[in-house]
Design a protein around this motif. Structure first.
Motif, mmCIF file in Angstrom:
data_model
loop_
_atom_site.group_PDB
_atom_site.id
_atom_site.type_symbol
_atom_site.label_atom_id
_atom_site.label_comp_id
_atom_site.label_asym_id
_atom_site.label_seq_id
_atom_site.Cartn_x
_atom_site.Cartn_y
_atom_site.Cartn_z
ATOM 1 N N GLY A 104 0.845 -1.188 0.000
ATOM 2 C CA GLY A 104 0.000 0.000 0.000
ATOM 3 C C GLY A 104 0.877 1.233 0.000
ATOM 4 N N PRO A 105 0.282 2.367 -0.301
ATOM 5 C CA PRO A 105 1.087 3.589 -0.334
ATOM 6 C C PRO A 105 1.639 3.933 1.044
ATOM 7 C CG PRO A 105 -1.277 4.079 -0.523
ATOM 8 C CD PRO A 105 -1.132 2.587 -0.608
ATOM 9 N N PRO A 106 2.926 4.309 1.133
ATOM 10 C CA PRO A 106 3.910 4.349 0.046
ATOM 11 C C PRO A 106 4.418 2.946 -0.281
ATOM 12 C CG PRO A 106 4.958 4.939 2.110
ATOM 13 C CD PRO A 106 3.493 4.778 2.425
ATOM 14 N N LEU A 107 4.926 2.771 -1.495
ATOM 15 C CA LEU A 107 5.296 1.435 -1.967
ATOM 16 C C LEU A 107 6.721 1.024 -1.601
ATOM 17 C CD1 LEU A 107 3.722 1.219 -5.545
ATOM 18 C CD2 LEU A 107 3.107 -0.142 -3.536
ATOM 19 N N ASP A 108 7.458 1.867 -0.918
ATOM 20 C CA ASP A 108 8.862 1.531 -0.622
ATOM 21 C C ASP A 108 9.020 0.181 0.085
ATOM 22 O OD1 ASP A 108 9.492 3.879 -1.814
ATOM 23 O OD2 ASP A 108 10.016 4.952 0.020
ATOM 24 N N PRO A 109 8.217 -0.138 1.132
ATOM 25 C CA PRO A 109 8.385 -1.457 1.763
ATOM 26 C C PRO A 109 8.104 -2.613 0.803
ATOM 27 C CG PRO A 109 7.174 0.031 3.207
ATOM 28 C CD PRO A 109 7.250 0.704 1.877
ATOM 29 N N ALA A 110 7.104 -2.447 -0.069
ATOM 30 C CA ALA A 110 6.800 -3.512 -1.026
ATOM 31 C C ALA A 110 7.928 -3.678 -2.032
ATOM 32 C CB ALA A 110 5.489 -3.204 -1.748
ATOM 33 N N ARG A 111 8.509 -2.577 -2.472
ATOM 34 C CA ARG A 111 9.633 -2.661 -3.406
ATOM 35 C C ARG A 111 10.816 -3.386 -2.759
ATOM 36 N NH1 ARG A 111 7.981 2.872 -4.964
ATOM 37 N NH2 ARG A 111 7.160 2.768 -7.109
ATOM 38 N N SER A 112 11.059 -3.100 -1.496
ATOM 39 C CA SER A 112 12.141 -3.796 -0.789
ATOM 40 C C SER A 112 11.843 -5.283 -0.649
ATOM 41 C CB SER A 112 12.364 -3.173 0.594
ATOM 42 O OG SER A 112 13.023 -1.932 0.488
ATOM 43 N N ALA A 113 10.573 -5.632 -0.404
ATOM 44 C CA ALA A 113 10.199 -7.044 -0.300
ATOM 45 C C ALA A 113 10.469 -7.766 -1.616
ATOM 46 C CB ALA A 113 8.728 -7.166 0.082
#
Length: 298
Positions: free
Chosen positions: A196-205
């Motif tokens: 979910g926003p922001p997407l930084d944690p998802a990008r790291s995953a």
């Protein structure tokens, strides 16, 4: 067990008047709620967060979109009907173990579900089919994946949550490496990531999974990928090419069509994202405990 509890469990098993079942389990308050759209289907919530959907009459039916996407890769990556060895990290209502047992009879499956009270509720209220080869171990997912014999599974599926959050120690490069070790050549790792926003944690995953797997792709709805709303990213990793073309067709044909992201597009998605490690998780956990009046429950 009270008489009321016995009636609730009988109604779930025997197709009588269906009554919601409420229990306190290790990780919170669990509810099994009848799915009003399907006569034999049930939905599992833990602390109000939807966890699983099960149709006892049709284990091949997958209610949640992200679960259906994992089902697609299982269907496409292995010959139809062929038994597989699967390791599930997180159990819930055992939706995907039931699916594999239904579509691939004879499959050997191990489920790591730390919440033994939840497993007891699910097995009593939503019994597993006769002849299944599903074993549930009440143990920490990371401890289980690190203890299994190397190269012993065709599939490792990670879908472990505490509420709406994946325990941090199940998000690191060291954990992803342990899943890769558990897989035979050509095996597939599937992981559900809440985004979910922001997407930084998802990008790291995503970057973390890609660090351990030569071949990686993900499926998600466009609005989730653009950071417009919360949703699920389903990642797949392997040491061999993934069935991307088949996944493109399957995801496009779902009730809620989704995109398959691979290759250069995936590299652009994770550009600049950091890889999560045990060391960074330990540092963040320590900082959180120092600034919070109550310890975070992971």
């Amino acid at each position: 067990m009270t008489e009321g509890q016995r009636r609730e469990r009988r109604s779930a098993r025997e197709g009588g008047p269906r009554v919601a079942v409420h229990r306190e389990v290790r990780l919170g308050g669990a509810e099994l709620v009848p799915d009003l759209d399907r006569t034999h289907a049930w939905l599992l919530f833990v602390d109000g967060v939807p966890q699983s959907g099960v149709d006892l009459a049709d284990p091949g039916y997958l209610e949640f979109e992200y679960v259906r996407r994992i089902g697609h890769v299982i269907d496409l990556a292995f010959p139809p009907g062929e038994p597989v060895r699967a390791l599930h990290l997180g159990g819930g209502a055992l939706t995907l173990p039931r699916y594999i047992a239904h579509t691939r009879p004879g499959s050997r499956q191990l489920v790591a579900e730390v919440d033994d009270a939840l497993t007891d509720l699910v097995r009593a209220s939503l019994p597993l089919p006769a002849g299944h080869r599903i074993r549930v171990r009440a143990a920490d997912a990371r401890e289980v994946v690190e203890s299994v014999r190397a190269g012993s599974y065709d599939l490792v599926i990670a879908d472990a949550f505490a509420g709406a959050v994946t325990p941090p120690r199940l998000t690191t490069a060291e954990f992803a490496a342990a899943t890769a070790r558990a897989l035979r050549p050509g095996g597939i790792y599937a992981v559900n990531v809440a985004a979910g926003p922001p997407l930084d944690p998802a990008r790291s995953a995503v970057a973390t999974v890609r660090y351990s797997y030569k071949e990686t792709c993900m499926i998600a709805e466009a609005s989730v990928l653009r950071g417009r709303r919360r949703g699920n990213l389903v990642l797949f990793g392997s040491d061999r090419p993934l069935p991307v073309a088949g996944l493109l067709r399957a995801a496009a044909g779902d009730p809620f069509p989704a995109r398959v992201v691979a290759g250069d597009e995936l590299r652009r998605f994770i550009s600049g994202a950091s890889v999560i490690t045990d060391a960074t998780v330990a540092t963040n956990t320590t900082a959180s405990r120092e600034t919070s009046p109550q310890p975070t429950k992971w």
